[in-house]
Design a protein around this motif. Structure first.
Motif, PDB file in Angstrom:
ATOM      1  N   LEU A   1       1.081  -0.723  -0.730  1.00  0.00           N
ATOM      2  CA  LEU A   1       1.131  -2.557  -1.244  1.00  0.00           C
ATOM      3  C   LEU A   1       2.678  -2.384  -1.682  1.00  0.00           C
ATOM      4  O   LEU A   1       3.390  -1.528  -1.866  1.00  0.00           O
ATOM      5  CB  LEU A   1       0.456  -2.199  -2.606  1.00  0.00           C
ATOM      6  CG  LEU A   1      -1.159  -2.830  -2.400  1.00  0.00           C
ATOM      7  CD1 LEU A   1      -1.581  -2.391  -3.754  1.00  0.00           C
ATOM      8  CD2 LEU A   1      -1.858  -4.097  -1.115  1.00  0.00           C
ATOM      9  N   ALA A   2       2.943  -4.446  -1.507  1.00  0.00           N
ATOM     10  CA  ALA A   2       4.098  -4.631  -2.279  1.00  0.00           C
ATOM     11  C   ALA A   2       4.324  -5.450  -3.356  1.00  0.00           C
ATOM     12  O   ALA A   2       5.650  -5.387  -3.544  1.00  0.00           O
ATOM     13  CB  ALA A   2       4.320  -5.109  -0.923  1.00  0.00           C
ATOM     14  N   ARG A   3       3.490  -5.658  -3.514  1.00  0.00           N
ATOM     15  CA  ARG A   3       3.681  -5.985  -4.689  1.00  0.00           C
ATOM     16  C   ARG A   3       2.383  -5.733  -5.912  1.00  0.00           C
ATOM     17  O   ARG A   3       1.922  -5.070  -5.792  1.00  0.00           O
ATOM     18  CB  ARG A   3       2.940  -7.939  -4.855  1.00  0.00           C
ATOM     19  CG  ARG A   3       3.021  -8.483  -3.288  1.00  0.00           C
ATOM     20  CD  ARG A   3       2.412  -9.954  -3.329  1.00  0.00           C
ATOM     21  NE  ARG A   3       3.283 -10.590  -4.168  1.00  0.00           N
ATOM     22  CZ  ARG A   3       3.765 -11.000  -4.236  1.00  0.00           C
ATOM     23  NH1 ARG A   3       4.996 -11.581  -3.401  1.00  0.00           N
ATOM     24  NH2 ARG A   3       4.127 -12.301  -5.495  1.00  0.00           N
ATOM     25  N   GLY A   4       4.077  -5.444  -7.668  1.00  0.00           N
ATOM     26  CA  GLY A   4       3.088  -5.447  -8.390  1.00  0.00           C
ATOM     27  C   GLY A   4       1.700  -5.640  -8.859  1.00  0.00           C
ATOM     28  O   GLY A   4       0.750  -4.958  -9.452  1.00  0.00           O
ATOM     29  N   ARG A   5       1.228  -7.114  -8.617  1.00  0.00           N
ATOM     30  CA  ARG A   5       0.427  -7.756  -9.064  1.00  0.00           C
ATOM     31  C   ARG A   5      -0.986  -6.723  -8.438  1.00  0.00           C
ATOM     32  O   ARG A   5      -2.456  -6.546  -8.980  1.00  0.00           O
ATOM     33  CB  ARG A   5      -0.157  -8.763  -9.076  1.00  0.00           C
ATOM     34  CG  ARG A   5      -1.165  -9.878  -9.420  1.00  0.00           C
ATOM     35  CD  ARG A   5      -1.069 -11.540  -9.483  1.00  0.00           C
ATOM     36  NE  ARG A   5       0.428 -11.928 -10.592  1.00  0.00           N
ATOM     37  CZ  ARG A   5       0.286 -13.216 -10.469  1.00  0.00           C
ATOM     38  NH1 ARG A   5      -0.541 -13.990  -9.653  1.00  0.00           N
ATOM     39  NH2 ARG A   5       1.515 -12.905 -11.302  1.00  0.00           N
ATOM     40  N   ASP A   6      -0.901  -6.745  -7.112  1.00  0.00           N
ATOM     41  CA  ASP A   6      -1.497  -5.921  -5.693  1.00  0.00           C
ATOM     42  C   ASP A   6      -1.502  -4.829  -6.330  1.00  0.00           C
ATOM     43  O   ASP A   6      -3.327  -4.079  -6.819  1.00  0.00           O
ATOM     44  CB  ASP A   6      -1.461  -6.032  -4.762  1.00  0.00           C
ATOM     45  CG  ASP A   6      -1.583  -7.718  -4.316  1.00  0.00           C
ATOM     46  OD1 ASP A   6      -2.306  -8.651  -4.545  1.00  0.00           O
ATOM     47  OD2 ASP A   6      -1.037  -7.766  -2.765  1.00  0.00           O
ATOM     48  N   ALA A   7      -0.658  -4.175  -6.995  1.00  0.00           N
ATOM     49  CA  ALA A   7      -1.475  -2.641  -7.197  1.00  0.00           C
ATOM     50  C   ALA A   7      -1.611  -2.308  -8.900  1.00  0.00           C
ATOM     51  O   ALA A   7      -2.583  -1.829  -8.607  1.00  0.00           O
ATOM     52  CB  ALA A   7       0.509  -2.189  -8.030  1.00  0.00           C
ATOM     53  N   GLU A   8      -1.992  -3.604  -9.618  1.00  0.00           N
ATOM     54  CA  GLU A   8      -2.431  -3.561 -10.511  1.00  0.00           C
ATOM     55  C   GLU A   8      -4.114  -3.796 -10.199  1.00  0.00           C
ATOM     56  O   GLU A   8      -4.815  -3.002 -11.188  1.00  0.00           O
ATOM     57  CB  GLU A   8      -2.542  -4.854 -11.415  1.00  0.00           C
ATOM     58  CG  GLU A   8      -0.345  -4.355 -12.480  1.00  0.00           C
ATOM     59  CD  GLU A   8      -0.460  -5.418 -13.677  1.00  0.00           C
ATOM     60  OE1 GLU A   8      -1.005  -5.074 -14.637  1.00  0.00           O
ATOM     61  OE2 GLU A   8       0.175  -5.376 -14.132  1.00  0.00           O
ATOM     62  N   HIS A   9      -4.369  -4.366 -10.021  1.00  0.00           N
ATOM     63  CA  HIS A   9      -5.430  -4.444  -9.011  1.00  0.00           C
ATOM     64  C   HIS A   9      -6.181  -3.490  -8.484  1.00  0.00           C
ATOM     65  O   HIS A   9      -7.568  -2.730  -8.567  1.00  0.00           O
ATOM     66  CB  HIS A   9      -6.192  -5.925  -8.530  1.00  0.00           C
ATOM     67  CG  HIS A   9      -5.960  -6.854  -8.610  1.00  0.00           C
ATOM     68  ND1 HIS A   9      -6.117  -7.657 -10.830  1.00  0.00           N
ATOM     69  CD2 HIS A   9      -5.095  -8.266  -8.369  1.00  0.00           C
ATOM     70  CE1 HIS A   9      -5.657  -8.791 -11.115  1.00  0.00           C
ATOM     71  NE2 HIS A   9      -4.363  -9.234  -9.941  1.00  0.00           N
TER      72      HIS A   9
END
Length: 223
Positions: free
Chosen positions: A30-38
């Motif tokens: 993944l490239a984005r922190g928000r997506d990683a948290e999910h």
């Protein structure tokens, strides 16, 4: 082992993911922190590779939130930030290791093996069940010193079961551990892999036991 790579540089993410896949791991990127948290809330990862400079958030903030909610997933930070203060603060936040870009892929995979060994076997060089010896870092198995020829999927099954020894592992958890987002494993495929693994474990003092309605257990057995 299932790994999440959080890195916004597509070239670096691709090279890291390819190296880890080649080493036999299931890898999501993944490239984005928000997506990683999910993703970290929804999937049980064995390792997180985290860049600090993400386009939508700071990786250090993601790390802080992970530890505050009690998530103990090992975290290897990969970043261009090489200041001593940055390294110390990131390790104090709960990172398990810190690797500065640019880095050699051989060093990255060696650090991944070290983190895997530390977490899964509590510092022991290998796991032993009956006469079965499992080298998690080297991704090798042997019986009485003789190598046991396992496919990548079969070793993944042994790994998932051995690192959860004395606990029943559900079918869903096994499939989750063996597959990244772009790969699939059907129920029939899992049955075939378990059957083949059982045949290869015959006579080694370890067996995969079915716990009806719950899952599977890797345990010492009388052979």
């Amino acid at each position: 082992m299932r790994v999440l790579v959080v890195e916004d540089d597509a070239a670096i993410a691709g090279a890291v993911s390819a190296a880890l896949t080649q080493a036999g791991h299931a890898v999501d990127s993944l490239a984005r922190g928000r997506d990683a948290e999910h993703a970290l809330r929804d999937h049980p990862y064995d390792l997180l590779l985290l860049d600090l400079g993400l386009p939508d958030s700071d990786g250090a903030g993601l790390l802080r939130r992970l530890r505050q909610r009690g998530d103990t997933v090992p975290v290897l930070v990969i970043t261009a930030r090489d200041a001593l203060r940055e390294r110390v603060e990131t390790l104090d936040l709960g990172a398990d290791d810190y690797l500065v870009k640019p880095f050699a892929l051989a060093e990255l995979t060696a650090r991944v093996r070290a983190l895997q060994r530390r977490r899964a076997s509590q510092g022991a060089p290998e796991l032993v069940i009956g006469r079965l010896h499992i080298d998690l870092a080297g991704r090798r198995a042997s019986v009485d010193g003789i190598p046991l020829e396992l496919t990548a999927r079969e070793f993944g099954l042994v790994e998932a079961l051995a690192t959860r020894r004395d606990r029943v592992v559900s079918r869903a958890a096994l499939i989750e551990a063996l597959c990244s987002w772009d790969t699939t494993l059907t129920d029939n495929g899992l049955d075939i892999s378990i059957h083949r693994l059982r045949r290869k474990l015959e006579g080694c003092g370890a067996r995969v036991r079915t716990v009806r309605g719950l899952g599977y257990l890797l345990e010492a057995g009388d052979d």
